[in-house]
Design a protein around this motif. Structure first.
Motif, PDB file in Angstrom:
ATOM      1  N   THR A   1       3.432   4.682  10.270  1.00 58.53           N
ATOM      2  CA  THR A   1       2.740   5.298   9.399  1.00 58.53           C
ATOM      3  C   THR A   1       3.066   5.007   8.012  1.00 58.53           C
ATOM      4  N   GLY A   2       2.166   4.657   7.177  1.00 55.80           N
ATOM      5  CA  GLY A   2       2.603   4.336   5.653  1.00 55.80           C
ATOM      6  C   GLY A   2       3.293   2.823   5.154  1.00 55.80           C
ATOM      7  N   SER A   3       3.224   2.052   6.539  1.00 51.33           N
ATOM      8  CA  SER A   3       3.802   0.667   6.167  1.00 51.33           C
ATOM      9  C   SER A   3       2.920  -0.367   5.524  1.00 51.33           C
ATOM     10  N   GLY A   4       1.716   0.034   5.241  1.00 50.44           N
ATOM     11  CA  GLY A   4       0.941  -0.868   4.272  1.00 50.44           C
ATOM     12  C   GLY A   4       0.141  -1.783   5.537  1.00 50.44           C
ATOM     13  N   LYS A   5      -0.374  -1.186   6.556  1.00 49.21           N
ATOM     14  CA  LYS A   5      -1.247  -1.759   7.199  1.00 49.21           C
ATOM     15  C   LYS A   5      -2.511  -2.291   6.584  1.00 49.21           C
ATOM     16  N   THR A   6      -3.170  -1.225   6.007  1.00 46.77           N
ATOM     17  CA  THR A   6      -4.474  -1.481   5.221  1.00 46.77           C
ATOM     18  C   THR A   6      -4.115  -2.614   4.149  1.00 46.77           C
ATOM     19  N   GLU A   7      -3.374  -2.651   3.545  1.00 50.82           N
ATOM     20  CA  GLU A   7      -3.101  -3.614   2.443  1.00 50.82           C
ATOM     21  C   GLU A   7      -3.030  -5.168   3.138  1.00 50.82           C
TER      22      GLU A   7
ATOM     23  N   ARG B   1       8.360   1.878   5.665  1.00 51.39           N
ATOM     24  CA  ARG B   1       7.223   2.188   4.725  1.00 51.39           C
ATOM     25  C   ARG B   1       7.112   1.551   3.728  1.00 51.39           C
ATOM     26  N   ALA B   2       5.823   1.178   3.229  1.00 56.84           N
ATOM     27  CA  ALA B   2       5.689   0.311   2.079  1.00 56.84           C
ATOM     28  C   ALA B   2       6.122   1.060   0.949  1.00 56.84           C
ATOM     29  N   ASP B   3       5.976   2.372   0.656  1.00 55.90           N
ATOM     30  CA  ASP B   3       6.641   2.945  -0.448  1.00 55.90           C
ATOM     31  C   ASP B   3       8.033   3.238  -0.385  1.00 55.90           C
TER      32      ASP B   3
ATOM     33  N   GLN C   1     -13.068   3.749   1.469  1.00 55.02           N
ATOM     34  CA  GLN C   1     -13.095   3.629   0.044  1.00 55.02           C
ATOM     35  C   GLN C   1     -12.019   2.558  -0.443  1.00 55.02           C
ATOM     36  N   ARG C   2     -10.994   2.311   0.567  1.00 56.18           N
ATOM     37  CA  ARG C   2     -10.075   1.344  -0.150  1.00 56.18           C
ATOM     38  C   ARG C   2     -10.812   0.095   0.137  1.00 56.18           C
ATOM     39  N   PHE C   3     -11.669  -0.174   1.258  1.00 54.40           N
ATOM     40  CA  PHE C   3     -12.250  -1.488   1.150  1.00 54.40           C
ATOM     41  C   PHE C   3     -13.221  -1.775   0.186  1.00 54.40           C
TER      42      PHE C   3
ATOM     43  N   PRO D   1      -5.113  -6.756  -5.220  1.00 54.11           N
ATOM     44  CA  PRO D   1      -4.270  -7.047  -4.494  1.00 54.11           C
ATOM     45  C   PRO D   1      -2.606  -6.762  -4.602  1.00 54.11           C
ATOM     46  N   LEU D   2      -2.087  -6.017  -3.721  1.00 52.78           N
ATOM     47  CA  LEU D   2      -0.626  -5.581  -4.278  1.00 52.78           C
ATOM     48  C   LEU D   2       0.493  -6.812  -3.786  1.00 52.78           C
ATOM     49  N   GLN D   3       1.442  -6.751  -4.532  1.00 52.14           N
ATOM     50  CA  GLN D   3       2.389  -7.897  -4.034  1.00 52.14           C
ATOM     51  C   GLN D   3       2.866  -7.602  -2.782  1.00 52.14           C
ATOM     52  N   LEU D   4       2.907  -8.201  -1.603  1.00 56.77           N
ATOM     53  CA  LEU D   4       3.282  -7.911  -0.087  1.00 56.77           C
ATOM     54  C   LEU D   4       4.864  -7.616  -0.059  1.00 56.77           C
ATOM     55  N   ASN D   5       5.354  -6.781   0.590  1.00 57.75           N
ATOM     56  CA  ASN D   5       6.798  -6.844   0.985  1.00 57.75           C
ATOM     57  C   ASN D   5       6.923  -7.918   2.058  1.00 57.75           C
ATOM     58  N   PRO D   6       8.289  -8.278   2.170  1.00 55.51           N
ATOM     59  CA  PRO D   6       8.661  -9.312   3.081  1.00 55.51           C
ATOM     60  C   PRO D   6       8.082  -9.232   4.648  1.00 55.51           C
ATOM     61  N   GLU D   7       7.953  -7.974   5.098  1.00 56.50           N
ATOM     62  CA  GLU D   7       7.360  -7.698   6.484  1.00 56.50           C
ATOM     63  C   GLU D   7       5.721  -7.903   6.349  1.00 56.50           C
ATOM     64  N   GLN D   8       5.276  -7.227   5.314  1.00 56.47           N
ATOM     65  CA  GLN D   8       4.037  -7.562   5.429  1.00 56.47           C
ATOM     66  C   GLN D   8       3.329  -8.979   4.918  1.00 56.47           C
ATOM     67  N   ALA D   9       4.189  -9.698   4.312  1.00 55.21           N
ATOM     68  CA  ALA D   9       4.032 -11.317   4.282  1.00 55.21           C
ATOM     69  C   ALA D   9       4.032 -11.882   5.530  1.00 55.21           C
TER      70      ALA D   9
ATOM     71  N   GLY E   1       5.093  14.003   3.513  1.00 54.66           N
ATOM     72  CA  GLY E   1       6.182  13.200   2.690  1.00 54.66           C
ATOM     73  C   GLY E   1       5.494  12.189   2.429  1.00 54.66           C
ATOM     74  N   ARG E   2       4.280  11.905   1.749  1.00 52.10           N
ATOM     75  CA  ARG E   2       3.655  10.616   1.739  1.00 52.10           C
ATOM     76  C   ARG E   2       3.695  10.465   0.033  1.00 52.10           C
ATOM     77  N   GLY E   3       4.402  11.337  -0.569  1.00 51.09           N
ATOM     78  CA  GLY E   3       4.461  11.228  -1.946  1.00 51.09           C
ATOM     79  C   GLY E   3       6.015  11.127  -2.527  1.00 51.09           C
TER      80      GLY E   3
HETATM   81  P1  ADP Z   1      -0.693   2.200   6.734  1.00 53.44           P
HETATM   82  O1  ADP Z   1      -2.214   1.766   6.521  1.00 53.44           O
HETATM   83  O2  ADP Z   1       0.175   1.455   7.298  1.00 53.44           O
HETATM   84  O3  ADP Z   1      -0.620   3.768   7.068  1.00 53.44           O
HETATM   85  P2  ADP Z   1      -1.188   2.254   3.787  1.00 53.44           P
HETATM   86  O4  ADP Z   1      -1.701   0.992   3.689  1.00 53.44           O
HETATM   87  O5  ADP Z   1      -1.771   3.436   3.670  1.00 53.44           O
HETATM   88  O6  ADP Z   1      -0.370   2.229   5.118  1.00 53.44           O
HETATM   89  O7  ADP Z   1       0.121   1.960   2.840  1.00 53.44           O
HETATM   90  C1  ADP Z   1       0.775   3.474   2.242  1.00 53.44           C
HETATM   91  C2  ADP Z   1       0.942   3.357   0.848  1.00 53.44           C
HETATM   92  O8  ADP Z   1       1.899   2.187   0.500  1.00 53.44           O
HETATM   93  C3  ADP Z   1      -0.311   3.111   0.144  1.00 53.44           C
HETATM   94  O9  ADP Z   1      -0.180   4.158  -0.718  1.00 53.44           O
HETATM   95  C4  ADP Z   1      -0.409   1.906  -0.307  1.00 53.44           C
HETATM   96  O10 ADP Z   1      -1.049   1.490  -1.281  1.00 53.44           O
HETATM   97  C5  ADP Z   1       1.085   1.617  -0.441  1.00 53.44           C
HETATM   98  N1  ADP Z   1       1.529   0.078  -0.274  1.00 53.44           N
HETATM   99  C6  ADP Z   1       1.048  -0.510   0.475  1.00 53.44           C
HETATM  100  N2  ADP Z   1       1.640  -1.939   0.314  1.00 53.44           N
HETATM  101  C7  ADP Z   1       2.349  -1.876  -0.477  1.00 53.44           C
HETATM  102  C8  ADP Z   1       2.936  -2.785  -1.331  1.00 53.44           C
HETATM  103  N3  ADP Z   1       2.997  -4.057  -0.882  1.00 53.44           N
HETATM  104  N4  ADP Z   1       3.613  -2.453  -2.408  1.00 53.44           N
HETATM  105  C9  ADP Z   1       3.602  -1.322  -2.995  1.00 53.44           C
HETATM  106  N5  ADP Z   1       2.945  -0.376  -2.406  1.00 53.44           N
HETATM  107  C10 ADP Z   1       2.239  -0.742  -1.235  1.00 53.44           C
END
Ligand code: ADP
Ligand code: ZN
Length: 740
Positions: A230-236, A387-389, A267-269, A196-204, A598-600
């Protein structure tokens, strides 16, 4: 009073017959039974139990009850009845959806294999004897010893191990048993556990809300709309929410739009729960019947507590359900296109309600239906704006193709100069490009290339559809008809009847302009082969492809750090179709597509080519402004009484004989208009925009109503009283998402 059972008979033709229930046989819905069929015995599943129907035939009695417990849980049965009612579908069709064929039909039972097990360790003396006189038995014995005393015959060497194993069994050293083996669809894959990743405040905050959700007065948790860019870390967030539910002894259901299009999510699950591999079941359409049988039973008996699957996984027989997650909840693929025409997301909300489970609907571009539900307090809203990144959102440039057409002296330019030079630069830098071509609908609207004007119905505010055979423009909401204009009513140009181009043509053109570039095309035609998509995407990931040209198939949750340019070739093609959701879909598409860039580490750029640069879907997408888009679009929906402010349904007929399709629909229309409950708007019958498909002529009419119940009840009663003629099929699509 004697009862009868309606039974869905096993076998390819899936017949349905009624049988008498013998006195005292505790038959319930979803039970499997043995029945007489012609001169033989057969098996089937009970679909309905009720009074003996009036008939001139006497019913034959059931022979026996196979399993005393029904296969379906009572909650799922409740869901099934609701579906039959709401979507006006026969219960037997609903039951077919609820219980996969592989589970209902006897043919696909457990798979077993021979296993050899050590039961007694021979003495030293006996061992030596064995080593000398029967070396094969000795080897087999040593193998067993080295493997905790138990191995499958297959692993011991298959048929060559059979004789020594039997000899050892005779001596009482081992025994040979039949053991069930799981047909594991992912057997050949390994998943590395991810932490598990350390969640950012929004995710928390999001996770906290999901784990202790606001409740309705009834105490049932309110569904949560997770609106995250997109890329905000919903999946996490999903992953950690699932983990927490497992920790509390509950199970989790995760719906994704289409497994083959979202391999990365699966895959991530799989990786996160790698240590619990056996608790994860993935349901998708490529499973073999045997695999499906095994996965279903693993879920039913509580072995698998995490289920990931496409729309039909909503019927997974999980118990102790704690959470249902619907990823990309706005996706159309959640709607089933054959009867029962249910919506997976809507059923998720309902199932959550029935089973007191938390429902999370996630999207970067929520459907207006769900968004409106948060505005009226039916759902809670949680936002992830960053965006989470912490990458910036990509810059989106809108290119006016009307100007480009003048510059290039072409009615329909494919590639603007700006996009071309951008592509040049990226290719030079070794970066990758996705070109996106909105699929062209078969329905043709009239748009004037010089000025961008689109001819619309003044009552319904959707584009009129051009029917070539009748030389007519028709409104597919209300039936309004007009003659096509010779000149554009806005600018007077005669170029209004333009022709489009498809993915194949675009591929040719791009290859000509960039002869060195390695191209791949992704659309329904090129991706028919199993794993074709996965293979192409893997190649792209490995940078063996420079440019991907694709339809909406590639707009979904893909993650390629080296993609720095996304080009949308023709934003208009999806915009001007006869569907009030066209604008919403275009907005979603542009936003999702932009999220691919620009996901990288590298900054992303998005270029959108359009003949209508000022349309709200394009402009709000450009500014990444979902709320702004939703607010103005909802105003339009309210003004014209479109969903989510009303329910829209489509009633259609299909037949090989055009007149029969037309006549049947006209007849239905006449009956529907009789005693029409107030509040239901009944449209005129007309040919469908897609006038003919699979050799069948298609007619349709639209119904609108504020009350879903009034609508489906009225249609139900008319359809019951009006059986379809043999050569006509009637379809009813409640909350239709497609008006073609
Ligand atoms: P979404 O599902 O909202 O499109 P993702 O879950 O794919 O977003 O997250 C985008 C990227 O950010 C992924 O590479 C993910 O591993 C990374 N990420 C998500 N949450 C965090 C976090 N709390 N800290 C660092 N990286 C994170
Ligand atoms: Zn109209």
């Amino acid at each position: 009073m004697q009862q009868s059972a309606r039974v869905l008979i096993d076998g390819p033709s899936e017949l349905v017959f009624d049988y008498l229930i013998p006195e005292g046989m505790p038959v319930q819905l979803g039970c499997r039974v043995r029945i007489p069929l012609r001169a033989k015995d057969s098996t089937g599943t009970v679909l309905e139990v009720g009074p003996v129907p009036d008939s001139k035939f006497t019913l034959r009695p059931l022979k026996a009850l196979i399993d005393p417990e029904p296969l379906i849980t009572p909650q799922l049965m409740k869901l099934g009845r609701w579906i039959a009612d709401y979507y006006v579908a026969p219960l037997e069709q609903v039951m077919r959806a609820l219980l996969p064929e592989s589970v209902r039909q006897d043919a696909h039972s457990e798979k077993t294999q021979k296993v050899v097990e050590l039961v007694q360790t021979p003495s030293e003396e006996e061992r030596e004897k064995l080593a000398k006189r029967a070396p094969k038995q000795h080897i087999l014995f040593k193998q067993l010893e080295a493997n905790d005393g138990k191995m499958s015959l297959k692993d011991l060497g298959g048929s060559s191990a059979s004789a020594p194993a039997q000899a050892l069994a005779k001596k009482g050293v081992v025994r040979i048993l039949d053991e069930a083996v799981r047909r594991n669809p992912d057997e050949d894959q390994e998943f590395l556990e991810s932490k598990p990743l350390q969640l950012n405040p929004e995710q928390a905050v999001a996770l906290k809300t999901i784990l202790s959700p606001p409740k309705h007065d009834s105490g049932i948790p309110k569904p949560i709309l997770l609106h995250g860019v997109t890329g905000s870390g919903k999946t996490e967030v999903y992953l950690q929410a699932v983990q927490s539910n497992l920790d509390q002894g509950k199970s989790a259901l995760v719906l994704i739009p289409e497994i083959s299009l979202t391999p990365q999510t699966v895959q991530r699950f799989k990786s996160r729960f790698a240590a619990l591999q056996d608790q994860v079941a993935v349901l998708h359409s490529h499973l073999s019947q045997g695999e499906r049988f095994d996965e279903w039973h693993r879920i039913r008996n509580g072995e698998a507590r995490i289920v990931i699957g496409a729309r039909s996984a909503i019927f997974a027989p999980l118990t102790q359900l704690g959470i249902i997650i619907v990823d990309e909840e706005h996706e159309n693929t959640y709607k089933q296109e054959t009867s029962p025409r249910y919506h997976g997301r809507d059923l998720a909300v309902l199932r959550g309600h029935f089973e007191s489970a938390t429902v999370v609907l996630g999207s970067a571009t929520p459907s207006l239906e769900s968004y409106q539900n948060t505005r009226i307090g039916k759902y809670s809203l949680v936002k992830l704006l960053q965006r989470a990144d912490s990458q910036a959102m990509p810059i989106m440039r809108v290119l006016d193709m009307r100007i480009e057409a003048q510059k290039q002296k072409s009615k329909l330019p494919v590639l603007s100069d700006r996009l071309r030079s951008s592509m040049d630069k990226k290719l030079e830098q070794g970066e990758q490009i996705i070109l996106f071509l909105n699929r062209r609908g078969f329905a043709r609207s009239l748009q004037c290339p010089p000025c961008g004007h689109v001819i619309e119905c003044q009552h319904c505010a959707i584009p009129l559809t051009y029917h070539r055979t009748e030389e007519r423009l028709i409104c597919h909401m209300c039936g309004y008809q007009a003659l096509p204009p010779k000149k554009c009513p806005s600018c007077g140009d005669e170029a209004i009847m333009f022709q489009g181009y498809g993915t194949q043509k675009v591929e040719e053109i791009i290859q000509k302009v960039f002869p060195q570039a390695r191209l791949a095309r992704i659309d329904a035609d090129t991706m028919r082969r199993k794993n074709a998509l996965r293979d192409t995407l893997n190649k792209f990931k490995a940078r063996k492809i420079d440019i991907i040209i694709g339809t909406q198939m590639i707009a979904k949750g893909l993650h390629f750090p080296n993609v720095t340019l996304v080009g949308v070739l023709n934003a208009d093609l999806g915009l001007h179709v006869p569907d009030f959701r066209a604008g919403e879909r275009t907005f979603q598409l542009l936003t999702q597509v932009a999220g691919r860039a620009g996901r990288g580490e590298l900054e992303g750029e998005v270029i959108v080519q359009t003949f209508t640069p000022h349309s709200p879907s394009v402009q709000y997408a450009r500014h990444h402004d979902f709320d702004g888009y939703a607010d103005q679009e909802l105003e339009f929906r309210q003004q014209f009484a479109y969903p989510p402010f009303a329910h829209c349904a489509l009633l259609g007929t299909r037949s090989n004989h055009e007149r029969r399709a037309e006549f049947t629909l006209e007849n239905l229309h006449k009956r529907l208009s009789k005693n029409l409950p107030s509040g239901i708007e009944l449209g005129e019958p007309m040919p469908s925009p897609l006038t003919r498909a699979h050799g069948q002529f298609r007619y349709q009419l639209m119904l609108k109503s504020h009350s879903a119940r009034a609508l489906h009840r009225h249609v139900q009663s008319v359809l019951k009283a009006t059986p379809a003629p043999d050569d006509v099929t009637i379809i009813f699509d409640m909350d239709s998402l497609s008006f073609m």
